[in-house]
Design a protein around this motif. Sequence first.
Motif, PDB file in Angstrom:
ATOM      1  N   GLU A  67       0.876  -1.177   0.000  1.00  0.00           N
ATOM      2  CA  GLU A  67       0.000   0.000   0.000  1.00  0.00           C
ATOM      3  C   GLU A  67       0.909   1.221   0.000  1.00  0.00           C
ATOM      4  N   LEU A  68       0.872   2.005  -1.083  1.00  0.00           N
ATOM      5  CA  LEU A  68       1.767   3.138  -1.212  1.00  0.00           C
ATOM      6  C   LEU A  68       1.102   4.426  -0.753  1.00  0.00           C
ATOM      7  N   LYS A  69       1.881   5.248  -0.035  1.00  0.00           N
ATOM      8  CA  LYS A  69       1.368   6.507   0.499  1.00  0.00           C
ATOM      9  C   LYS A  69       2.372   7.621   0.267  1.00  0.00           C
ATOM     10  N   ALA A  70       1.871   8.743  -0.236  1.00  0.00           N
ATOM     11  CA  ALA A  70       2.681   9.948  -0.437  1.00  0.00           C
ATOM     12  C   ALA A  70       1.872  11.113   0.103  1.00  0.00           C
ATOM     13  N   GLU A  71       1.875  11.255   1.405  1.00  0.00           N
ATOM     14  CA  GLU A  71       1.050  12.268   2.058  1.00  0.00           C
ATOM     15  C   GLU A  71       1.894  13.132   2.985  1.00  0.00           C
ATOM     16  N   LYS A  72       1.451  14.348   3.170  1.00  0.00           N
ATOM     17  CA  LYS A  72       2.165  15.269   4.055  1.00  0.00           C
ATOM     18  C   LYS A  72       2.076  14.804   5.508  1.00  0.00           C
ATOM     19  N   SER A  73       0.881  14.420   5.941  1.00  0.00           N
ATOM     20  CA  SER A  73       0.673  13.904   7.299  1.00  0.00           C
ATOM     21  C   SER A  73       0.654  12.382   7.240  1.00  0.00           C
ATOM     22  N   ILE A  74       1.556  11.762   7.972  1.00  0.00           N
ATOM     23  CA  ILE A  74       1.697  10.308   7.955  1.00  0.00           C
ATOM     24  C   ILE A  74       0.933   9.699   9.120  1.00  0.00           C
ATOM     25  N   THR A  75       0.052   8.746   8.809  1.00  0.00           N
ATOM     26  CA  THR A  75      -0.716   8.028   9.840  1.00  0.00           C
ATOM     27  C   THR A  75      -0.439   6.535   9.685  1.00  0.00           C
ATOM     28  N   LEU A  76       0.646   6.089  10.304  1.00  0.00           N
ATOM     29  CA  LEU A  76       1.097   4.714  10.124  1.00  0.00           C
ATOM     30  C   LEU A  76       0.045   3.684  10.504  1.00  0.00           C
ATOM     31  N   SER A  77      -0.677   3.907  11.590  1.00  0.00           N
ATOM     32  CA  SER A  77      -1.656   2.899  12.023  1.00  0.00           C
ATOM     33  C   SER A  77      -2.715   2.667  10.942  1.00  0.00           C
ATOM     34  N   ASP A  78      -3.175   3.723  10.310  1.00  0.00           N
ATOM     35  CA  ASP A  78      -4.158   3.575   9.229  1.00  0.00           C
ATOM     36  C   ASP A  78      -3.546   2.845   8.032  1.00  0.00           C
ATOM     37  N   TYR A  79      -2.310   3.198   7.682  1.00  0.00           N
ATOM     38  CA  TYR A  79      -1.644   2.587   6.542  1.00  0.00           C
ATOM     39  C   TYR A  79      -1.451   1.088   6.755  1.00  0.00           C
ATOM     40  N   ILE A  80      -1.008   0.718   7.957  1.00  0.00           N
ATOM     41  CA  ILE A  80      -0.739  -0.690   8.248  1.00  0.00           C
ATOM     42  C   ILE A  80      -2.036  -1.486   8.271  1.00  0.00           C
ATOM     43  N   ALA A  81      -3.073  -0.938   8.880  1.00  0.00           N
ATOM     44  CA  ALA A  81      -4.366  -1.640   8.896  1.00  0.00           C
ATOM     45  C   ALA A  81      -4.854  -1.873   7.468  1.00  0.00           C
ATOM     46  N   GLN A  82      -4.722  -0.872   6.618  1.00  0.00           N
ATOM     47  CA  GLN A  82      -5.144  -1.008   5.224  1.00  0.00           C
ATOM     48  C   GLN A  82      -4.285  -2.049   4.508  1.00  0.00           C
TER      49      GLN A  82
END
Length: 135
Positions: free
Chosen positions: A51-66
Amino acid sequence: MANPAKAKGTAWESTWTAYIREHHNPEAHRNVQMGSKDIGDVSGYYLHAAELKAEKSITLSDYIAQANREAVHAGQPFGCAVVKRRMKGVADGYVVRDVATDVRLMNRFRDAEELLREYKFDVWFEHDEHHREAA
């Protein structure tokens, strides 16, 4: 593309996929989005739904759950978030997993190396030397 955030995400996915094709798996490719049954943004990162993310505010818990949900949908044993590091190139980005996933991955590597060392020591030794040099 009218949405600048979406364009940034698409560019990150394309750049990371090109990097993975060159350094890991020439068959890696971006996936078509599938809504609630999404299988990750990129396929071809060995054993992972990425799951790739390029965002200014990083929310690791949301990224990992996804990523973990998408790993289940993709039939992969591991999920990971690949997070763009601001103002840096692809190699400086982050691949992130939760601890439980990382321990399962490390156990798999450990077991595979032990099997190789036990049954084909010379092959294991060359493999070990090659990857120690790469670090």
